[in-house]
Design an enzyme around this catalytic site. Structure first.
Site, PDB file in Angstrom:
ATOM      1  N   HIS A  84      58.560  72.468  36.221  1.00  0.00           N
ATOM      2  CA  HIS A  84      58.021  72.666  35.223  1.00  0.00           C
ATOM      3  C   HIS A  84      56.450  72.782  35.354  1.00  0.00           C
ATOM      4  O   HIS A  84      55.673  73.650  34.745  1.00  0.00           O
ATOM      5  CB  HIS A  84      57.970  71.079  34.009  1.00  0.00           C
ATOM      6  CG  HIS A  84      59.326  70.975  33.866  1.00  0.00           C
ATOM      7  ND1 HIS A  84      60.325  71.605  33.474  1.00  0.00           N
ATOM      8  CD2 HIS A  84      59.828  69.465  33.984  1.00  0.00           C
ATOM      9  CE1 HIS A  84      61.439  70.947  33.307  1.00  0.00           C
ATOM     10  NE2 HIS A  84      61.323  69.836  33.645  1.00  0.00           N
ATOM     11  N   GLU A 136      54.618  59.739  32.149  1.00  0.00           N
ATOM     12  CA  GLU A 136      55.276  59.088  31.219  1.00  0.00           C
ATOM     13  C   GLU A 136      55.418  57.733  31.123  1.00  0.00           C
ATOM     14  O   GLU A 136      55.348  56.980  32.360  1.00  0.00           O
ATOM     15  CB  GLU A 136      56.751  59.911  31.225  1.00  0.00           C
ATOM     16  CG  GLU A 136      56.770  61.489  31.362  1.00  0.00           C
ATOM     17  CD  GLU A 136      58.121  61.861  31.565  1.00  0.00           C
ATOM     18  OE1 GLU A 136      58.786  62.077  30.788  1.00  0.00           O
ATOM     19  OE2 GLU A 136      58.624  62.023  32.684  1.00  0.00           O
TER      20      GLU A 136
HETATM   21  C1  BG6 Z   1      62.984  66.550  32.579  1.00  0.00           C
HETATM   22  C2  BG6 Z   1      62.752  65.527  33.700  1.00  0.00           C
HETATM   23  O1  BG6 Z   1      63.186  68.024  32.860  1.00  0.00           O
HETATM   24  O2  BG6 Z   1      61.785  66.623  31.818  1.00  0.00           O
HETATM   25  C3  BG6 Z   1      62.590  64.152  33.194  1.00  0.00           C
HETATM   26  O3  BG6 Z   1      64.110  65.688  34.498  1.00  0.00           O
HETATM   27  C4  BG6 Z   1      61.303  64.177  32.212  1.00  0.00           C
HETATM   28  O4  BG6 Z   1      62.374  63.421  34.058  1.00  0.00           O
HETATM   29  C5  BG6 Z   1      61.460  65.398  30.952  1.00  0.00           C
HETATM   30  O5  BG6 Z   1      61.337  63.058  31.697  1.00  0.00           O
HETATM   31  C6  BG6 Z   1      59.993  65.695  30.547  1.00  0.00           C
HETATM   32  O6  BG6 Z   1      60.125  66.481  29.523  1.00  0.00           O
HETATM   33  P1  BG6 Z   1      60.141  66.004  27.959  1.00  0.00           P
HETATM   34  O7  BG6 Z   1      60.194  67.319  27.224  1.00  0.00           O
HETATM   35  O8  BG6 Z   1      61.397  64.888  27.859  1.00  0.00           O
HETATM   36  O9  BG6 Z   1      58.770  65.259  27.716  1.00  0.00           O
END
Ligand code: BG6
Length: 457
Positions: A225, A201
């Site tokens: 995840h 990210e």
């Molecule tokens: C979350 C994490 O569960 O998922 C975050 O705690 C992360 O750090 C995020 O940025 C990523 O998922 P999404 O859907 O926001 O891209």
């Protein structure tokens, strides 16, 4: 509004999760499927009902027509309470005029205390519990929490949240794998060379230093995840798409998953960002971010390779990686096939075929070798690309839908939460003991150089 009335009682509603993810997710669900739902917020801070209603209005308006919120505001209330105390918990439950869904937007230690307090009061029939990650802080605490929760309500009424299970591209893995004649027969170690699951990210800490510094990339992303995604990529076809069968097959894969070649030192890498520019934002070094204790040596980029010890996957490395403050979003599952021998006389070396699923954008790519356009006897790489519309419902909306319907299909089952900790624990231990160096990368770069994923054994 066909389903019976539900009261969503959010504990820790003053936190960032409620306004950033939970309420917008709920808005995206209610815009498509109106439920009879009361939204109650609770926290230790003082807040008026009017303030809470405004928060709902604003959060809904971020993703949906503002008018959607109006019908849910009349009975939306905020109650100041310390949910670790029985009397306060009772007061909160008394305020629910539908079947309570107790949503724990709380740190694991507080969640455990609230569950202990819940044991001492009578829960209304059908009460559901929704728990945010991290679920426990290791395998032992996850098991203990599971036991505690199991004394409160049956497992079918427990929803351990993993919003990746609500992502349309993650769910697409099921259709892609099990509804196409040309994929499933090659989905095994005879043809697949390696699998990479990457979630890099550009985001930094976004004010979440207090939480993140205790978690790090491994726990924040891989332990939860990305292991679920691995399980969907590697599992056998469930006999039915229901909560028992799907989750049993996910659990089965995870029980066979362990650190690659049993060595957490060679199978893992960790790094954290130093100061740098990501797009138009200048980020300080992670160690200087608010809420960070540099001595904790928390990683912001983690890469770990696992093996799935089943007849189908033995010898194939599954590399999971996720990082913050990376120069560009890479949110892909890449399945790379073994190289093929081409017939004598054909020019050009074919690159291995590869299927790439972009979890965020919904793009699916098939990278194939074909005959060249200029020279029909020379191979060329070709990309077939299609973009799947991810749909309007946010992942949190999809997961909340299961909770409001009382269907735990897209929630993490207790044994799966324990397995996920069991799988990463050797890595956590090796890192705690400093047996794997903590590398550095400038924010805005693609991470330290040379972090390639292994290929099949
Ligand atoms: C979350 C994490 O569960 O998922 C975050 O705690 C992360 O750090 C995020 O940025 C990523 O998922 P999404 O859907 O926001 O891209």
């Amino acid at each position: 509004m066909a389903t019976p009335r539900v009261s969503v009682l959010i504990l820790g509603a003053g936190g960032d999760l409620t306004k950033r993810l939970l309420l917008p997710g709920l808005a995206s669900l209610l815009a498509k499927h109106p439920y009879d739902v009361q939204v109650i917020g609770s926290g230790i801070d003082e807040r008026s009902d009017a303030d809470w209603q405004q928060l709902i209005r604003d959060s809904f308006a971020k993703v949906e027509d503002p008018s959607i919120a109006e019908q849910y505001l009349r009975d939306a209330r905020f109650l100041t309470a310390d949910a670790t105390q029985e009397a306060d918990l009772q007061k909160l439950l008394d305020a629910c005029d539908g079947t309570p869904v107790i949503y724990f937007a709380l740190p694991p230690a507080v969640t455990a205390k609230v569950c202990a307090a819940l044991r001492r009061i009578d829960l209304p029939e059908g009460t559901r519990l929704a728990l945010e990650k991290p679920f426990g802080v290791d395998e032992a605490s996850a098991r203990k929490l599971n036991r505690l929760i199991g004394r409160l309500v049956p497992e079918e009424q427990v929803f351990r949240i993993d919003h990746f299970l609500g992502m349309s591209m993650v769910l697409n893995i099921l259709g892609l794998r099990f509804a196409n004649q040309f994929l499933e027969p090659v989905w095994h170690s005879g043809t697949v060379d390696k699998v990479e699951i990457i979630y890099d990210e550009t985001l930094g800490l976004e004010g979440r230093g207090g939480y993140y510094d205790k978690a790090g990339a491994l726990v924040d992303m891989l332990q939860s995840h990305l292991l679920e995604v691995l399980a969907l990529i590697a599992m056998e076809e469930p006999p039915r798409l229901d909560e028992t069968e799907l989750r049993s097959n996910i659990a089965q894969v995870l029980r066979s998953t362990r650190v690659w070649q049993g060595d957490p030192v060679t199978a893992s890498k960790r790094a954290r960002y130093s100061a740098g520019r990501v797009g138009d934002r200048q980020l300080p070094s992670y160690a200087d971010e608010p809420g960070v204790d540099a001595a904790r040596k928390t990683e912001t980029l983690a890469q770990v390779t696992f093996g799935v010890d089943t007849a189908r996957w033995r010898g194939v490395p599954f590399t999971l990686r996720s990082g913050k403050a990376i120069g560009k979003y890479v949110t892909e599952v890449r399945v790379t096939m073994k190289p093929v021998e081409t017939m004598p006389g054909m020019a050009g070396a074919p690159e291995p075929d590869r299927i790439v699923l972009d979890l965020k954008t919904g793009e699916v790519e098939f990278r194939l070798s074909m005959n060249g356009s200029d020279d029909p006897f020379e191979l060329e790489q070709t990309v077939l690309r299609v973009k799947k519309d991810p749909g309007e419902m946010l992942p949190y909306g999809q997961v909340l839908r299961g909770i409001l319907d009382g269907d735990p299909l897209l929630s993490v089952r207790g044994d799966i939460a324990e397995q996920s900790w069991r799988i990463v624990e050797p890595v956590l231990k090796a890192w705690r003991e400093d047996r794997v160096p903590l590398e550095e990368y400038p924010a805005g770069s693609q991470g330290p150089e040379g972090w390639t994923a292994p290929t099949s054994a």
